[in-house]
Design an enzyme around this catalytic site. Structure first.
Site, PDB file in Angstrom:
ATOM      1  N   GLY A 279      45.061  44.728  47.861  1.00 32.72           N
ATOM      2  CA  GLY A 279      45.409  45.579  48.541  1.00 32.72           C
ATOM      3  C   GLY A 279      47.130  45.604  49.574  1.00 32.72           C
TER       4      GLY A 279
ATOM      5  CD  GLU B  14      48.763  39.489  50.086  1.00 29.75           C
ATOM      6  OE1 GLU B  14      47.946  40.901  49.517  1.00 29.75           O
ATOM      7  OE2 GLU B  14      48.715  38.179  49.939  1.00 29.75           O
ATOM      8  CG  ASP B  15      46.191  43.143  51.640  1.00 28.28           C
ATOM      9  OD1 ASP B  15      46.985  42.504  50.932  1.00 28.28           O
ATOM     10  OD2 ASP B  15      45.176  43.117  51.836  1.00 28.28           O
TER      11      ASP B  15
ATOM     12  CG  ASP C  96      41.993  34.529  55.447  1.00 29.54           C
ATOM     13  OD1 ASP C  96      42.373  33.914  56.440  1.00 29.54           O
ATOM     14  OD2 ASP C  96      41.110  35.154  55.429  1.00 29.54           O
TER      15      ASP C  96
ATOM     16  CE  LYS D 251      41.369  38.127  58.903  1.00 33.36           C
ATOM     17  NZ  LYS D 251      40.112  37.801  58.350  1.00 33.36           N
TER      18      LYS D 251
ATOM     19  CG  ASP E 139      38.165  45.503  49.489  1.00 33.53           C
ATOM     20  OD1 ASP E 139      39.080  44.613  49.464  1.00 33.53           O
ATOM     21  OD2 ASP E 139      37.268  45.194  48.467  1.00 33.53           O
TER      22      ASP E 139
ATOM     23  NE  ARG F 174      40.464  47.935  47.157  1.00 34.92           N
ATOM     24  CZ  ARG F 174      40.920  46.187  47.302  1.00 34.92           C
ATOM     25  NH1 ARG F 174      41.851  45.674  48.383  1.00 34.92           N
ATOM     26  NH2 ARG F 174      40.805  45.019  46.749  1.00 34.92           N
TER      27      ARG F 174
HETATM   28  C1  PRP Z   1      42.927  39.276  50.349  1.00 36.52           C
HETATM   29  C2  PRP Z   1      44.100  39.599  50.556  1.00 36.52           C
HETATM   30  C3  PRP Z   1      45.726  38.607  49.887  1.00 36.52           C
HETATM   31  C4  PRP Z   1      44.615  36.780  50.264  1.00 36.52           C
HETATM   32  C5  PRP Z   1      45.123  36.131  51.332  1.00 36.52           C
HETATM   33  O1  PRP Z   1      42.972  40.161  48.842  1.00 36.52           O
HETATM   34  O2  PRP Z   1      45.023  40.613  50.266  1.00 36.52           O
HETATM   35  O3  PRP Z   1      46.171  38.688  49.096  1.00 36.52           O
HETATM   36  O4  PRP Z   1      43.277  37.904  50.327  1.00 36.52           O
HETATM   37  O5  PRP Z   1      43.590  35.430  51.545  1.00 36.52           O
HETATM   38  P1  PRP Z   1      44.625  34.248  51.588  1.00 36.52           P
HETATM   39  O6  PRP Z   1      46.084  33.755  52.468  1.00 36.52           O
HETATM   40  O7  PRP Z   1      43.104  33.075  52.257  1.00 36.52           O
HETATM   41  O8  PRP Z   1      45.029  33.341  50.190  1.00 36.52           O
HETATM   42  P2  PRP Z   1      41.735  39.496  47.935  1.00 36.52           P
HETATM   43  O9  PRP Z   1      41.064  38.501  46.787  1.00 36.52           O
HETATM   44  O10 PRP Z   1      40.972  40.453  48.607  1.00 36.52           O
HETATM   45  O11 PRP Z   1      42.487  40.846  46.567  1.00 36.52           O
HETATM   46  P3  PRP Z   1      42.788  42.269  46.871  1.00 36.52           P
HETATM   47  O12 PRP Z   1      44.452  42.023  47.853  1.00 36.52           O
HETATM   48  O13 PRP Z   1      41.888  42.980  45.569  1.00 36.52           O
HETATM   49  O14 PRP Z   1      41.780  43.146  48.361  1.00 36.52           O
END
Ligand code: PRP
Length: 246
Positions: free
Chosen positions: A107, A162-163, A166, A194, A224, A230
């Site tokens: 991400g 980091e994108d 959450d 968030k 994604d 993406r």
């Molecule tokens: C997403 C996003 C963060 C993570 C955040 O990654 O890029 O890395 O979730 O979530 P959290 O704060 O609840 O831990 P994902 O696991 O979807 O992988 P990606 O980066 O390959 O899209």
């Protein structure tokens, strides 16, 4: 000079000498005490895009993806403007240092490159991959290391990019990962946060944050749904039916 005057002066001078020792001790104590760490106030402007932004965005992306878009939360120009501000702040904070920018794949890709291109301090790039989401829309919370760093982070100034933050579980895992690596410093830069979704047990200090993000399923700018969307140059929200049917 009378004997009495000399006696008074002597007593006075002794008191003064004692007071000066007291001041010296006080000064020593003050120097020993560390300056309290300044609490960083992270600016997190939120932005709601117009219907015009959505219309324009729909015309430039695959039609089947356009159909699934509910709205645009952050259009490209707004993101780029914010990244320039963040890069200026980061460049200021890292004067005289070199950054090792560690992107969390996958991400991070657009955010990392578009942030770093505005930096005026030197940096190296590395990547790490952890996983918790799979192809679903909710974090399993079970974070696993899938790809380790290529470089040794010891002694380096790490800037994690980091994108989206959450629940914060991914970054809590990453913070633990770096805790015994003897890095010179570790800071976090994220595009979206968030806050409302943050796990209550996780105490995370985000050093540089692009935007506060509403609790929506967001895609684009690196994010994604089942590996789609993406490279969209904006952050959009999917219609519910677009991710519920999978
Ligand atoms: C997403 C996003 C963060 C993570 C955040 O990654 O890029 O890395 O979730 O979530 P959290 O704060 O609840 O831990 P994902 O696991 O979807 O992988 P990606 O980066 O390959 O899209």
């Amino acid at each position: 000079m009378s004997k009495q005057v000399v006696a008074v002066d002597k007593a006075f001078l002794e008191k003064l000498a004692g007071f000066s020792d007291f001041l010296k001790e006080g000064l020593k104590e003050l120097k020993a005490k560390k300056e309290p760490k300044k609490k960083r106030v992270t600016r997190k402007p939120s932005y709601k895009a117009s219907d015009e932004d959505l219309k324009q965005a729909r015309e430039t992306i695959p039609p089947q993806w356009a159909k699934s878009l509910k709205t645009i939360l952050f259009p490209q120009q707004k993101i780029e403007a914010r990244l320039k501000e963040m890069a200026a702040e980061i460049s200021h904070d890292y004067q005289g240092k070199e950054i090792l920018a560690v992107g969390l794949l996958t991400g991070c890709i657009m955010f990392q490159m578009n942030l770093l291109k505005y930096l005026t301090v030197p940096y190296k790039l590395d990547f790490i991959k952890v996983s918790s989401y799979g192809s679903g829309t909710q974090s399993s919370g079970n974070v696993r290391l899938k790809k380790d760093l290529s470089m040794d982070p010891m002694g380096k100034h790490i800037l994690i990019t980091e994108d989206l933050i959450d629940t914060g579980k991914t970054l809590a895992f990453i913070a633990k990962y770096f805790s015994d690596k003897k890095c010179a410093s570790v800071k976090i830069a994220c595009l979206l946060s968030k806050e409302a979704r943050r796990d209550q047990d996780i105490d995370l200090e985000v050093d540089y944050c692009g935007f506060e993000c509403p609790d929506e399923f967001v895609v684009g700018y690196g994010m994604d749904f089942a590996e789609h969307y993406r490279a969209l140059p904006f952050v959009g929200v999917l219609k519910e039916e677009a991710f519920m049917k999978k």
